[in-house]
Design a protein around this motif. Structure first.
Motif, PDB file in Angstrom:
ATOM      1  N   MET A  61       0.835  -1.183   0.000  1.00 33.87           N
ATOM      2  CA  MET A  61       0.000   0.000   0.000  1.00 33.87           C
ATOM      3  C   MET A  61       0.884   1.251   0.000  1.00 33.87           C
ATOM      4  SD  MET A  61      -3.232  -0.606   0.093  1.00 33.87           S
ATOM      5  CE  MET A  61      -4.651  -1.169   0.924  1.00 33.87           C
ATOM      6  N   LYS A  62       0.492   2.214  -0.820  1.00 35.64           N
ATOM      7  CA  LYS A  62       1.235   3.466  -0.931  1.00 35.64           C
ATOM      8  C   LYS A  62       0.489   4.546  -0.141  1.00 35.64           C
ATOM      9  CE  LYS A  62       3.607   6.058  -4.521  1.00 35.64           C
ATOM     10  NZ  LYS A  62       3.779   6.209  -5.972  1.00 35.64           N
ATOM     11  N   ASN A  63       1.157   5.094   0.885  1.00 38.66           N
ATOM     12  CA  ASN A  63       0.562   6.118   1.753  1.00 38.66           C
ATOM     13  C   ASN A  63       0.811   7.510   1.204  1.00 38.66           C
ATOM     14  OD1 ASN A  63      -0.085   4.056   3.573  1.00 38.66           O
ATOM     15  ND2 ASN A  63       1.811   4.333   4.704  1.00 38.66           N
ATOM     16  N   VAL A  64      -0.271   8.277   1.083  1.00 39.68           N
ATOM     17  CA  VAL A  64      -0.191   9.684   0.710  1.00 39.68           C
ATOM     18  C   VAL A  64      -0.592  10.483   1.944  1.00 39.68           C
ATOM     19  CG1 VAL A  64      -1.067  11.497  -0.819  1.00 39.68           C
ATOM     20  CG2 VAL A  64      -0.841   9.148  -1.661  1.00 39.68           C
ATOM     21  N   VAL A  65       0.171  11.520   2.248  1.00 38.67           N
ATOM     22  CA  VAL A  65      -0.098  12.326   3.435  1.00 38.67           C
ATOM     23  C   VAL A  65      -0.244  13.784   3.038  1.00 38.67           C
ATOM     24  CG1 VAL A  65       0.742  13.016   5.718  1.00 38.67           C
ATOM     25  CG2 VAL A  65       1.215  10.718   4.860  1.00 38.67           C
ATOM     26  N   ILE A  78       4.214  12.804  11.515  1.00 36.02           N
ATOM     27  CA  ILE A  78       3.958  12.583  10.088  1.00 36.02           C
ATOM     28  C   ILE A  78       4.938  11.552   9.527  1.00 36.02           C
ATOM     29  CG2 ILE A  78       4.125  13.678   7.811  1.00 36.02           C
ATOM     30  CD1 ILE A  78       2.850  16.189   9.188  1.00 36.02           C
ATOM     31  N   LEU A  79       6.198  11.654   9.892  1.00 36.09           N
ATOM     32  CA  LEU A  79       7.207  10.721   9.378  1.00 36.09           C
ATOM     33  C   LEU A  79       6.994   9.294   9.884  1.00 36.09           C
ATOM     34  CD1 LEU A  79      10.402  12.965   9.586  1.00 36.09           C
ATOM     35  CD2 LEU A  79       9.177  12.234   7.529  1.00 36.09           C
ATOM     36  N   ARG A  80       6.321   9.138  11.027  1.00 33.85           N
ATOM     37  CA  ARG A  80       6.049   7.800  11.570  1.00 33.85           C
ATOM     38  C   ARG A  80       4.960   7.058  10.800  1.00 33.85           C
ATOM     39  NH1 ARG A  80       7.161  10.217  16.622  1.00 33.85           N
ATOM     40  NH2 ARG A  80       4.995  10.756  16.963  1.00 33.85           N
ATOM     41  N   ILE A  81       4.223   7.709   9.921  1.00 33.02           N
ATOM     42  CA  ILE A  81       3.081   7.059   9.244  1.00 33.02           C
ATOM     43  C   ILE A  81       3.485   5.777   8.520  1.00 33.02           C
ATOM     44  CG2 ILE A  81       1.374   7.378   7.403  1.00 33.02           C
ATOM     45  CD1 ILE A  81       1.037  10.263   8.524  1.00 33.02           C
ATOM     46  N   PRO A  82       4.412   5.599   7.719  1.00 32.36           N
ATOM     47  CA  PRO A  82       5.301   6.521   7.024  1.00 32.36           C
ATOM     48  C   PRO A  82       4.716   6.934   5.671  1.00 32.36           C
ATOM     49  CG  PRO A  82       6.033   4.299   6.583  1.00 32.36           C
ATOM     50  CD  PRO A  82       4.795   4.202   7.463  1.00 32.36           C
ATOM     51  N   GLU A 105      10.457  23.347   6.502  1.00 31.61           N
ATOM     52  CA  GLU A 105      11.203  22.378   7.313  1.00 31.61           C
ATOM     53  C   GLU A 105      10.691  20.958   7.057  1.00 31.61           C
ATOM     54  OE1 GLU A 105      12.011  21.139  11.967  1.00 31.61           O
ATOM     55  OE2 GLU A 105      11.121  23.096  11.547  1.00 31.61           O
ATOM     56  N   LEU A 106       9.364  20.800   6.999  1.00 31.08           N
ATOM     57  CA  LEU A 106       8.777  19.491   6.724  1.00 31.08           C
ATOM     58  C   LEU A 106       9.248  18.964   5.372  1.00 31.08           C
ATOM     59  CD1 LEU A 106       6.847  17.110   7.198  1.00 31.08           C
ATOM     60  CD2 LEU A 106       5.010  18.560   6.276  1.00 31.08           C
ATOM     61  N   GLU A 107       9.210  19.815   4.352  1.00 30.66           N
ATOM     62  CA  GLU A 107       9.631  19.376   3.021  1.00 30.66           C
ATOM     63  C   GLU A 107      11.084  18.893   3.038  1.00 30.66           C
ATOM     64  OE1 GLU A 107       9.892  20.809  -1.632  1.00 30.66           O
ATOM     65  OE2 GLU A 107       8.976  22.159  -0.172  1.00 30.66           O
ATOM     66  N   ARG A 165      12.206  15.036   2.098  1.00 28.18           N
ATOM     67  CA  ARG A 165      13.176  14.736   1.041  1.00 28.18           C
ATOM     68  C   ARG A 165      14.364  13.945   1.593  1.00 28.18           C
ATOM     69  NH1 ARG A 165      11.613  16.943  -3.643  1.00 28.18           N
ATOM     70  NH2 ARG A 165      10.294  18.802  -3.624  1.00 28.18           N
ATOM     71  N   GLN A 166      14.781  14.264   2.817  1.00 29.05           N
ATOM     72  CA  GLN A 166      15.865  13.503   3.459  1.00 29.05           C
ATOM     73  C   GLN A 166      15.463  12.047   3.684  1.00 29.05           C
ATOM     74  OE1 GLN A 166      16.856  15.537   7.099  1.00 29.05           O
ATOM     75  NE2 GLN A 166      17.505  17.390   6.019  1.00 29.05           N
ATOM     76  N   SER A 167      14.168  11.822   3.837  1.00 28.07           N
ATOM     77  CA  SER A 167      13.634  10.470   4.064  1.00 28.07           C
ATOM     78  C   SER A 167      13.193   9.800   2.765  1.00 28.07           C
ATOM     79  CB  SER A 167      12.443  10.543   5.033  1.00 28.07           C
ATOM     80  OG  SER A 167      12.858  11.093   6.259  1.00 28.07           O
ATOM     81  N   ASP A 168      13.561  10.395   1.628  1.00 29.24           N
ATOM     82  CA  ASP A 168      13.218   9.855   0.304  1.00 29.24           C
ATOM     83  C   ASP A 168      11.721   9.741   0.057  1.00 29.24           C
ATOM     84  OD1 ASP A 168      15.863   9.650  -0.613  1.00 29.24           O
ATOM     85  OD2 ASP A 168      16.118   7.728   0.406  1.00 29.24           O
ATOM     86  N   VAL A 169      10.956  10.678   0.619  1.00 24.36           N
ATOM     87  CA  VAL A 169       9.519  10.741   0.367  1.00 24.36           C
ATOM     88  C   VAL A 169       9.304  11.581  -0.887  1.00 24.36           C
ATOM     89  CG1 VAL A 169       7.291  11.550   1.265  1.00 24.36           C
ATOM     90  CG2 VAL A 169       8.972  10.511   2.815  1.00 24.36           C
ATOM     91  N   GLU A 170       8.448  11.093  -1.769  1.00 21.32           N
ATOM     92  CA  GLU A 170       8.101  11.860  -2.968  1.00 21.32           C
ATOM     93  C   GLU A 170       7.257  13.063  -2.546  1.00 21.32           C
ATOM     94  OE1 GLU A 170       5.401  11.239  -7.001  1.00 21.32           O
ATOM     95  OE2 GLU A 170       6.013   9.482  -5.851  1.00 21.32           O
TER      96      GLU A 170
END
Length: 142
Positions: free
Chosen positions: A1-5, A83-87, A104-106, A110-115
């Motif tokens: 499953m792909k999570n979108v936040v 938010i990062l814990r969702i992931p 800061e969130l963005e 990006r550091q966590s390789d989130v699109e």
């Protein structure tokens, strides 16, 4: 499953918000909506929220494209960590989301390789919910 936040106040829900949520959902399977705490609305919009966090969560849970609602109890770094814990696999920003916290969130995403995606506005002529509310309240005074 792909999570979108996504994250926002969604205090005075309007068509632009519904469009944003629908467009965001297209990037994955589950749409998580993180709701900003009341004090963040006061800080960012210079007004008290019309609806409490729990009221906004109740409304958000009724929207078909929303799968999970998260009530953020505080802003700043704790909210980013939550938010990062969702992931998230994908995070969608609204075209007008550029507070220091969003920046800061963005960076952390990006550091966590989130699109990271930015959703285009629903209609450039559509007023923000804050401006819409201010106009309605001003008209009541007339």
């Amino acid at each position: 499953m792909k999570n979108v936040v996504v994250c926002g106040s969604y205090d005075v829900l309007h068509d632009g918000h519904l469009y944003f949520l629908g467009q965001s959902k297209q990037y994955g399977d589950l749409l998580y909506v993180a709701l900003a705490p009341d004090e963040i609305i006061l800080q960012n919009k210079s007004r008290q929220p019309r609806n409490t966090l729990s009221q906004r969560a109740k409304i958000m849970r009724r929207i078909d494209v929303v799968d999970v609602v998260i009530e953020l109890l505080q802003g700043g770094s704790p909210a980013i960590e939550e938010i990062l814990r969702i992931p998230p696999h994908v995070y969608c920003f609204g075209h007008d989301q550029r507070t220091p916290w969003d920046i800061e969130l963005e960076s952390r995403l990006r550091q966590s390789d989130v699109e990271v995606r930015t959703i285009r506005p629903y209609n450039r002529d559509t007023l923000s919910s804050t401006k819409s509310l201010e106009m309605k309240l001003n008209n009541l005074d007339s």
